[in-house]
Scaffold this motif. Structure first.
Motif, PDB file in Angstrom:
ATOM      1  N   PRO A  33       6.118   0.732 -12.815  1.00 59.66           N
ATOM      2  CA  PRO A  33       6.962   1.760 -12.185  1.00 59.66           C
ATOM      3  C   PRO A  33       8.246   1.983 -12.975  1.00 59.66           C
ATOM      4  N   ARG A  35      12.075   4.007 -12.433  1.00 64.99           N
ATOM      5  CA  ARG A  35      12.882   4.428 -11.283  1.00 64.99           C
ATOM      6  C   ARG A  35      14.207   5.001 -11.754  1.00 64.99           C
ATOM      7  N   LEU A  37      17.871   6.506 -10.020  1.00 67.08           N
ATOM      8  CA  LEU A  37      18.670   6.722  -8.821  1.00 67.08           C
ATOM      9  C   LEU A  37      19.365   8.070  -8.938  1.00 67.08           C
ATOM     10  N   ALA A  44      15.985   7.842  -4.606  1.00 70.64           N
ATOM     11  CA  ALA A  44      15.332   7.216  -5.748  1.00 70.64           C
ATOM     12  C   ALA A  44      14.094   8.005  -6.140  1.00 70.64           C
ATOM     13  N   THR A  46      10.819   7.446  -8.027  1.00 70.67           N
ATOM     14  CA  THR A  46       9.975   6.354  -8.504  1.00 70.67           C
ATOM     15  C   THR A  46       8.645   6.923  -8.957  1.00 70.67           C
ATOM     16  N   SER A  47       8.234   6.569 -10.169  1.00 66.49           N
ATOM     17  CA  SER A  47       7.033   7.151 -10.744  1.00 66.49           C
ATOM     18  C   SER A  47       6.484   6.207 -11.808  1.00 66.49           C
ATOM     19  N   ARG A  48       5.576   6.728 -12.636  1.00 67.71           N
ATOM     20  CA  ARG A  48       5.035   6.009 -13.780  1.00 67.71           C
ATOM     21  C   ARG A  48       4.967   6.951 -14.969  1.00 67.71           C
ATOM     22  N   SER A  64       6.785  12.134  -8.341  1.00 67.71           N
ATOM     23  CA  SER A  64       6.972  11.177  -7.255  1.00 67.71           C
ATOM     24  C   SER A  64       6.252  11.677  -6.005  1.00 67.71           C
ATOM     25  N   ALA A  69      12.654  13.890  -4.074  1.00 67.77           N
ATOM     26  CA  ALA A  69      13.070  13.191  -5.294  1.00 67.77           C
ATOM     27  C   ALA A  69      12.691  14.001  -6.527  1.00 67.77           C
ATOM     28  N   PHE A  81      16.548   6.016 -16.393  1.00 66.88           N
ATOM     29  CA  PHE A  81      15.406   5.355 -15.777  1.00 66.88           C
ATOM     30  C   PHE A  81      15.447   3.860 -16.075  1.00 66.88           C
ATOM     31  N   ALA A  83      13.105   0.070 -15.637  1.00 67.31           N
ATOM     32  CA  ALA A  83      11.785  -0.502 -15.408  1.00 67.31           C
ATOM     33  C   ALA A  83      11.828  -1.969 -15.805  1.00 67.31           C
TER      34      ALA A  83
END
Length: 233
Positions: A33, A35, A37, A44, A46-48, A64, A69, A81, A83
């Protein structure tokens, strides 16, 4: 005040596209993941990482599940980002988000990051300032926008501090000019600092803050002597 050798993290900052690509491709391959902010830390993203393309200077992220977001990220020119990979904290900044598709699925395209930081353990001894009241830092006092921070540890190579201004994000590689740093014992020294990493923290009581680790740049002999004296050198 306690002494703790090799206990505080320090960041390795790289601007080498090949190295940045290698780390990002490892994050993508492992599905780690990432992330960011947004909204002064209240939201937040949050993804890949779906696809990393150093040749064409772009990265693709999965959207996301939180559409709010996605909208907040797309409204920003740039985002930082964070991780984790192999127990190491990774931070990078990317810009110009746009909706795209990849292999028939929705994606968010951004420019390839120009800087990336990895946090490793600090090589030099540090002094933790807890449980003392935090010592005051005026960061970037000789720069464009100065702000207050509170130092939480110090070593002969740099300091760690926290700051609460929600509009200020400190990307790796940022240089803070003419910072005024109050040392244990009351002496104040002035130094330039280079940000090596930043990470969000939640303080007792739920208050959000940003903790940054920085290294000293071009310390004067007097400042170097004052800091060395803290370690009996």
């Amino acid at each position: 005040m306690s002494s703790a050798p090799d206990a505080a993290p320090a960041g390795i900052v790289t601007r080498n596209p090949e190295e940045i690509g290698r780390v990002l491709q490892a994050l993508a391959a492992r599905g780690e993941p990432v992330r960011a902010l947004l909204g002064a830390g209240a939201l937040a993203f949050t993804s890949r990482l779906r696809f990393v393309d150093p040749l064409h200077r772009r990265i693709l992220l999965d959207p996301s599940p939180n559409e709010g977001a996605n909208a907040a990220l797309l409204a920003r020119p740039r985002a930082s980002f964070r991780a984790m990979i192999e127990g190491m904290h990774v931070e990078f900044a990317a810009s110009d988000p746009e909706r795209d598709t990849h292999e028939g699925a929705p994606a968010i395209r951004m420019r390839f990051p120009d800087v990336l930081a990895r946090v490793q353990r600090r090589a030099s001894e540090r002094l933790s300032l807890h449980p003392q009241p935090p010592l005051h830092v005026v960061a970037d006092a000789a720069g464009v926008i100065s702000f207050d921070g509170w130092m939480v540890d110090v070593s002969e190579g740099g300091i760690g501090f926290v700051q609460y201004a929600p509009a200020i994000t400190l990307e790796p590689g940022t240089v803070l000019r003419g910072c005024r740093i109050r040392l244990p014992g009351g002496e104040t020294v002035t130094a330039d600092l280079e940000v090596r990493y930043s990470c969000p923290v939640t303080l007792p009581g739920g208050r959000l803050a940003l903790r940054s680790g920085c290294r000293f740049l071009d310390l004067s002999p007097q400042a170097r002597q004052a800091i060395a004296a803290l370690f009996g050198r």
